[in-house]
Design an enzyme around this catalytic site. Structure first.
Site, PDB file in Angstrom:
ATOM      1  N   ARG A 262       0.827  -1.210   0.028  1.00  0.00           N
ATOM      2  CA  ARG A 262      -0.014   0.035  -0.066  1.00  0.00           C
ATOM      3  C   ARG A 262       0.786   1.202   0.003  1.00  0.00           C
ATOM      4  NH1 ARG A 262      -4.821  -1.857   4.141  1.00  0.00           N
ATOM      5  NH2 ARG A 262      -5.402  -3.855   2.985  1.00  0.00           N
ATOM      6  N   ARG A 277       2.109   1.117  10.071  1.00  0.00           N
ATOM      7  CA  ARG A 277       1.566   1.546   8.885  1.00  0.00           C
ATOM      8  C   ARG A 277       2.800   1.406   7.812  1.00  0.00           C
ATOM      9  NH1 ARG A 277      -2.995   4.088   7.898  1.00  0.00           N
ATOM     10  NH2 ARG A 277      -3.156   4.768  10.327  1.00  0.00           N
ATOM     11  N   GLU A 349      -6.489  -0.927  15.300  1.00  0.00           N
ATOM     12  CA  GLU A 349      -7.268  -1.677  14.185  1.00  0.00           C
ATOM     13  C   GLU A 349      -6.296  -2.928  13.884  1.00  0.00           C
ATOM     14  OE1 GLU A 349      -8.328  -2.304   9.502  1.00  0.00           O
ATOM     15  OE2 GLU A 349      -8.327  -0.169  10.410  1.00  0.00           O
ATOM     16  N   SER A 352     -10.443  -5.814   9.653  1.00  0.00           N
ATOM     17  CA  SER A 352     -11.700  -5.243   9.211  1.00  0.00           C
ATOM     18  C   SER A 352     -12.506  -6.218   8.391  1.00  0.00           C
ATOM     19  CB  SER A 352     -11.713  -4.043   8.375  1.00  0.00           C
ATOM     20  OG  SER A 352     -11.443  -2.793   9.192  1.00  0.00           O
ATOM     21  N   ARG A 391       0.516  -6.562  12.496  1.00  0.00           N
ATOM     22  CA  ARG A 391      -0.287  -5.732  13.550  1.00  0.00           C
ATOM     23  C   ARG A 391      -0.403  -7.055  14.862  1.00  0.00           C
ATOM     24  NH1 ARG A 391      -3.915  -0.601  12.258  1.00  0.00           N
ATOM     25  NH2 ARG A 391      -2.200   0.485  10.954  1.00  0.00           N
TER      26      ARG A 391
END
Length: 428
Positions: A262, A277, A349, A352, A391
């Site tokens: 990403r 991130r 987070e 999702s 994560r």
């Protein structure tokens, strides 16, 4: 992708759903574009029908030996033929304009999605407390990792720049163990089929799951028409593109452990320290393909499968129902699982889980035929993280840290760690 027929049938309902997502009404604009498309189709059809009729008249005129009339009719046919390419181009352009406009509009939220402008409007769904004492302070993962010499951001920066990391030794093994543990759990206990998909995909695949065209700047282009996948959702969901499945084949439940890429174009200045991130990270993805009647039930099931990872790792977490202003573009409804990270003294987070309805299926042309030869309909698609491996590594490091800086290996990972129960430093 939206169904223009459904918009025509209930334009007020469509505009209401867009308003819930903070958008202006669009039904009138879309219906006007569809009217233009229909007009272009009618013009092209009228041209063809007139040519067909004239061809018959030409045959009659020649049979009657009326050469003057035949020549007149042939001249008109030639004129209509000259006009046809332009009419066909106008028809194609009108359809392209409508499709492009429809493709740029986010999915409609389900009725039970809470309204809100941003993450502050999200609502707690449920939570889970670890059996261990919940740490309320401690070192952050990058402090722990750098102290052991097993997490190297400087070396990664020399290779690739910012937002990359090099893991070594026991931490590298711990990350590998997490991914393997998740795959074994989802395939062995949750009934998902493991897939090893390509991590390079073409435009059509990225369009199908709605990464393109709206989020082009967030993706990494690989050249020659390829894109690096931002998530295994892209190849897994597109496995059913341009297909007609049978109802007996559903639900399809697929999982994959892949690297994800990403650009993080909109994240300048956010989470610049550590692994939260990254441009490249590993993730276990869950994808379900099911019928419209079963998609809500499948959504709850998928959430439970993702939660099971954190329960077995004995990590405290909470589940948030995302509000209309915080949902993803393709989602009808999303649950975020947020794990407790004591180094930041907050929840972050880690997964999702989204139900997309037929939004992606329309973009992909993915359908199923009902039992006993019933009508063909679009499938419903769902996707979720089961979970983000990097994560999860952060959460394990921070929640299982010891005062001396070592990290206890969770018991669920013991079979994957070759007898290692504590991470203290480089392997010897």
């Amino acid at each position: 992708m939206h169904d223009i027929r459904a918009i025509r049938e209930n334009p007020q309902g469509f505009d209401h759903d867009l308003e819930r997502r903070g958008l202006a009404p669009l039904s009138a604009e879309l219906i006007a574009l569809d009217d233009a498309r229909k007009g272009a189709v009618s013009a092209a059809q009228a041209n063809q029908e007139r040519r067909n009729a004239l061809s018959k008249e030409i045959g009659g005129a020649k049979k009657a030996k009326d050469e003057a009339r035949a020549a007149e009719l042939m001249a008109e046919v030639a004129r209509l033929k000259d006009e046809a390419p332009g009419l066909e181009a106008a028809q194609a352009e009108a359809a392209k304009t409508l499709d492009a406009r429809l493709a740029a509009i986010p999915n409609r939220p389900k009725d039970d999605v809470p309204e809100g402008a941003d993450e502050h409007g999200n609502v707690l769904y449920r939570d889970f407390a670890s059996s261990r004492e919940k740490l309320t302070e401690g070192r952050q993962h990058f402090e722990l990792g750098e102290a052991t010499g097993l997490m190297d951001f400087e070396a990664a920066a020399k290779l690739s720049g910012s937002r990359f990391v090099v893991l070594k030794g026991q931490l590298a093994r711990l990350e590998r163990a997490l991914g393997q543990f998740m795959l074994d759990l989802h395939t062995g206990e949750h009934g998902y089929t493991e897939v090893v998909p390509p991590v390079l995909v073409r435009d059509e695949a990225m369009f199908g799951t709605a990464q393109l065209p709206k989020f082009r700047e967030d993706q990494f282009a690989a050249g020659d028409g390829y894109w690096l996948i931002p998530t295994a959702e892209v190849p897994l969901t597109n496995l059913v593109r341009e297909s007609i499945l049978t109802e007996d084949e559903l639900p399809l439940r697929l999982t994959a452990l892949t690297p994800c890429f990403r650009a993080e174009a909109g994240a300048a200045g956010r989470d610049t320290r550590g692994m939260l991130r990254q441009h490249q990270f590993n993730k276990v993805e869950l994808v379900s393909i099911t019928t419209p009647e079963k998609s809500a039930e499948e959504h709850e099931r998928m959430l439970s499968c993702a939660e099971a990872v954190l329960k077995k790792l004995d990590l405290s977490y909470r589940v948030m129902t995302l509000c209309t202003g915080d949902m993803g573009f393709a989602s009808q409804k999303t649950y975020d699982i947020e794990v407790w990270v004591p180094g930041q003294q907050t929840y972050r987070e880690i997964s999702s889980c989204s139900v997309c309805g037929d939004f992606q299926a329309r973009r992909m042309g993915a359908r199923f035929r009902g039992k006993e030869g019933k009508a063909v309909n679009f499938v419903h698609t769902l996707n979720g993280s089961g979970v983000a491996v990097g994560r999860a590594l952060i959460a394990v490091m921070e929640n299982y840290q010891n005062p001396d800086g070592s990290i206890t290996v969770p018991s669920a990972l013991a079979p994957y760690m070759g007898g290692l129960t504590r991470i203290e430093g480089p392997n010897t």
